[in-house]
Design an enzyme around this catalytic site. Sequence first.
Site, PDB file in Angstrom:
ATOM      1  N   PHE A  50      73.680  37.797  41.102  1.00 23.66           N
ATOM      2  CA  PHE A  50      72.642  36.963  41.716  1.00 23.66           C
ATOM      3  C   PHE A  50      72.917  35.467  41.557  1.00 23.66           C
ATOM      4  O   PHE A  50      72.007  34.651  41.638  1.00 23.66           O
ATOM      5  CB  PHE A  50      71.260  37.293  41.146  1.00 23.66           C
ATOM      6  CG  PHE A  50      71.015  38.753  40.923  1.00 23.66           C
ATOM      7  CD1 PHE A  50      71.106  39.642  41.983  1.00 23.66           C
ATOM      8  CD2 PHE A  50      70.702  39.251  39.672  1.00 23.66           C
ATOM      9  CE1 PHE A  50      70.882  40.999  41.791  1.00 23.66           C
ATOM     10  CE2 PHE A  50      70.484  40.604  39.469  1.00 23.66           C
ATOM     11  CZ  PHE A  50      70.573  41.477  40.525  1.00 23.66           C
ATOM     12  N   THR A  56      76.920  44.650  46.579  1.00 22.52           N
ATOM     13  CA  THR A  56      76.372  44.396  47.915  1.00 22.52           C
ATOM     14  C   THR A  56      77.053  45.199  49.006  1.00 22.52           C
ATOM     15  O   THR A  56      76.547  45.253  50.130  1.00 22.52           O
ATOM     16  CB  THR A  56      76.503  42.904  48.251  1.00 22.52           C
ATOM     17  OG1 THR A  56      77.867  42.506  48.047  1.00 22.52           O
ATOM     18  CG2 THR A  56      75.615  42.060  47.363  1.00 22.52           C
ATOM     19  N   ALA A  76      81.163  38.177  53.574  1.00 24.16           N
ATOM     20  CA  ALA A  76      81.475  38.969  54.771  1.00 24.16           C
ATOM     21  C   ALA A  76      82.163  38.114  55.823  1.00 24.16           C
ATOM     22  O   ALA A  76      83.158  38.528  56.432  1.00 24.16           O
ATOM     23  CB  ALA A  76      80.200  39.586  55.339  1.00 24.16           C
ATOM     24  N   ARG A 101      75.802  39.498  63.618  1.00 21.34           N
ATOM     25  CA  ARG A 101      76.273  40.881  63.703  1.00 21.34           C
ATOM     26  C   ARG A 101      76.095  41.575  62.351  1.00 21.34           C
ATOM     27  O   ARG A 101      76.489  41.042  61.308  1.00 21.34           O
ATOM     28  CB  ARG A 101      77.745  40.874  64.089  1.00 21.34           C
ATOM     29  CG  ARG A 101      78.339  42.218  64.441  1.00 21.34           C
ATOM     30  CD  ARG A 101      79.821  42.030  64.758  1.00 21.34           C
ATOM     31  NE  ARG A 101      80.417  43.206  65.351  1.00 21.34           N
ATOM     32  CZ  ARG A 101      81.719  43.329  65.601  1.00 21.34           C
ATOM     33  NH1 ARG A 101      82.537  42.312  65.331  1.00 21.34           N
ATOM     34  NH2 ARG A 101      82.203  44.425  66.142  1.00 21.34           N
ATOM     35  N   LEU A 147      77.297  44.322  59.951  1.00 25.76           N
ATOM     36  CA  LEU A 147      78.517  45.112  59.785  1.00 25.76           C
ATOM     37  C   LEU A 147      78.234  46.547  59.359  1.00 25.76           C
ATOM     38  O   LEU A 147      78.953  47.468  59.747  1.00 25.76           O
ATOM     39  CB  LEU A 147      79.431  44.441  58.759  1.00 25.76           C
ATOM     40  CG  LEU A 147      79.953  43.048  59.139  1.00 25.76           C
ATOM     41  CD1 LEU A 147      80.733  42.439  57.987  1.00 25.76           C
ATOM     42  CD2 LEU A 147      80.828  43.122  60.389  1.00 25.76           C
ATOM     43  N   LYS A 194      73.444  50.268  56.769  1.00 25.93           N
ATOM     44  CA  LYS A 194      72.966  50.925  55.545  1.00 25.93           C
ATOM     45  C   LYS A 194      73.028  49.978  54.348  1.00 25.93           C
ATOM     46  O   LYS A 194      72.028  49.780  53.646  1.00 25.93           O
ATOM     47  CB  LYS A 194      73.807  52.183  55.282  1.00 25.93           C
ATOM     48  CG  LYS A 194      73.238  53.117  54.239  1.00 25.93           C
ATOM     49  CD  LYS A 194      74.043  54.416  54.204  1.00 25.93           C
ATOM     50  CE  LYS A 194      73.386  55.450  53.308  1.00 25.93           C
ATOM     51  NZ  LYS A 194      74.139  56.735  53.301  1.00 25.93           N
ATOM     52  N   GLN A 242      70.548  45.489  50.895  1.00 19.09           N
ATOM     53  CA  GLN A 242      70.485  44.109  50.421  1.00 19.09           C
ATOM     54  C   GLN A 242      69.106  43.513  50.663  1.00 19.09           C
ATOM     55  O   GLN A 242      68.549  42.818  49.811  1.00 19.09           O
ATOM     56  CB  GLN A 242      71.544  43.256  51.128  1.00 19.09           C
ATOM     57  CG  GLN A 242      72.943  43.431  50.586  1.00 19.09           C
ATOM     58  CD  GLN A 242      73.776  42.182  50.815  1.00 19.09           C
ATOM     59  OE1 GLN A 242      73.464  41.111  50.328  1.00 19.09           O
ATOM     60  NE2 GLN A 242      74.840  42.326  51.578  1.00 19.09           N
ATOM     61  N   GLU A 280      71.025  36.259  50.931  1.00 21.81           N
ATOM     62  CA  GLU A 280      70.063  35.232  50.519  1.00 21.81           C
ATOM     63  C   GLU A 280      68.828  35.216  51.423  1.00 21.81           C
ATOM     64  O   GLU A 280      67.699  35.122  50.946  1.00 21.81           O
ATOM     65  CB  GLU A 280      70.720  33.841  50.556  1.00 21.81           C
ATOM     66  CG  GLU A 280      72.194  33.811  50.207  1.00 21.81           C
ATOM     67  CD  GLU A 280      72.481  33.583  48.737  1.00 21.81           C
ATOM     68  OE1 GLU A 280      71.549  33.289  47.986  1.00 21.81           O
ATOM     69  OE2 GLU A 280      73.658  33.693  48.350  1.00 21.81           O
TER      70      GLU A 280
END
Length: 744
Positions: free
Chosen positions: A246, A473, A515, A634, A636, A639, A644, A711
Amino acid sequence: MSQYTNYIGKPTSRVDGPAKVTGAAKYSAEFNVPNLTYGVVVSSPIAKGRIIKVHSKPVLKIPGVLAVFSHENVPNLAWFDRNYKDDVAPGGSPFRPLHDNEIKFNQQPIALVVADTFEVARYAASILEIEYEEEDHETDIELKRREGFMPGSGKTGFMPPPPPRGKPDKEWKKAAHRIEHEYVHGAQHHNPMELFATTTEYHADGTITAYDKTQGVYNCQQYISKIFGLSKKEARVINHFMGGGFGSGLRPQYQLFMSVLAALELKRSVRVTLTRQQMFSFGHRPHTLQYLKLGTNPDGSLAAVQHHALHETSRFEEYTENVVNWSGMLYQCDNVKLGYQLAELDVYTPLDMRAPGAATGSFALEVAMDEMAYEAGLDPLDFRIRNYAEKDQNMGKPFSSKKLRDCYHQGAAKFGWDRRNPRPRSMREGNMLVGWGMAGGVWDASQQKAAAKAVLTADGHLKVTSAAGENGTGTYTIMTQIAAEYLGLPIEAVTFKLGDTDMPEAPVQGGSWTAASVGTAVKSVCEAIGEKLFKLAQKMKGSPLKKAKFEDVEFVNGQIRLRHDPNQSVVIKDVLQASGKEQLEANTSAMPNYLKQMPYSMHSHNAVFAEVKVDEDLGTVHVTRVVNAVAAGRILNAKTARSQVLGSVVWGISMALMEETVMDHKFGRYMNHNYAEYHIPVNADIHDIDVIFVEEEDDIVNPLGVKGIGEVGLLGVAAAITNAVFHATGKRVRTLPVMLDKLL
């Protein structure tokens, strides 16, 4: 279309799941390296002063004790250069453990006891006597209201508030409706489940491997290399799994220094694990005071916005956050004044904590917006839509994409907002007062430089590596999906590895940019492998691809085939075997396209709707429903992305109703530094949570079109709950957490 293609966007289960549930996944304190010893940190009981003497001789006589390290015997290290900084350090001079006899904050690490067993080390540390000379300390920000100062050299990513625009003072005084209030939250600590630990393995050739709990292995390698004068080949850092961070693992924490120091001095492997109490000694979301003035015109449009924040920092670093800037961006207003100041206290430097700055600033802004809506006689949702910002007025730029209006509409429809009676205390179920509240949020969509390596072997298996982090994550999974997608391989034929400084460099895992950054590098390196495969395929005897161009083919179902005629194809395995090559290898680095991005403001957005039920007699608050609608480009993996956001909502409930680190200013010490008294939600506190991902396309932010969700999912949750509490009870709470004593 094959079952192996179109992995991106699908709700794929975690590829690292089996390792975690079977215990095969190793965390930093679980590497049982040869010749291992154990170190226990001794913490200061005072907040400010000096160490007079460390009485180490009696402790060294205990059988099994190997050493006591303190400022009295630590060797001269390279880090005594005060210009040293780690990658994410704020302005100032970083704290150096065991550097000298000065005490800068309570629980400061002042000694390390190393023994053959953990039990002996812990006992020896508990009886180590240290003499102090105590000095007066200041830990109360309330006493520093008139001493706030503008930050100087802030950390990377800090954006000073823009200069005032329009005539905010004049227009506020002229406004048809006005509010003016202060909003406060105290210090909050990250409290991940996994304790911070480092196992440093000492090798016979004098090199080390540090298994460290961190969100950035390269940052830690740079840290210990500079301090101890080691080359990168001599100091390897590994973190394959992390039990929550975190933001607490963005900077190297002091157990890393302690473990490496002891290993190099003793020429033995050393493990140092911090206690839960010591987890409160190296950074937190800062105690912050915020002052807002809002005014509206007769038609409900915002006439003026003024937002000022004062938060704490240490005396040795200027920790900064983007707290107030969001208030000049989220809503349309031509008269805005934003102010930001710091107050020096005798505490450790605060540290980024999920959605740093925005979680703080958006709470105050969104509660103030709710108050302003009531003052103007408008529905809180209608008020926000009425003041919708079509461009970023702070920067004078259009948004690369913005679907916040869709978040409002889809979230409201799912929640049933149109059934809300606007009058406070008007909705109830028996003895429970029912309240509905909402709020919104905005977070940066950014990309950092990252690199990746890919190796495709003759059996058709692809291995991709990058020194990224995995906080839980889903990094392992989404990178595997990206690689499988862009080379058209079954997901079982792809392995993604991370968290090792022997791998290509990646940024720290934070800011919701992993990502976008590492994913773009993985996409790039797979495309590089694809080009090499294509050239080899053209050389095959009778190849149907001989006259094609690279842009004419696609990688699908383990094949390279023509886009216009899918029947014309070659099998990827056959290409390598025909070429006689055992493997293909590629290395690439991906950078943001600054020329493409520069004209735009790039952000993700969300809207949160919350229902609370408040016991009319006891004042207890239950969050019974939350809908969080997120527009983050987008998605990814639907699930892991949903997971998150679920975690973000749970944390928002925690921030609204429970989390507070209580400082006893007499001692300058956090008094509830444990899991028993630092309250966080349990299963019984969490009820229905709905997550909506609003469709959003954005080819400007990065080639994958992703914006990050770690976030933004937190934003608006605490404010929506606080606003719902007002709707239920008629009592406006402006200081977090909202505990029952504030409602009775």
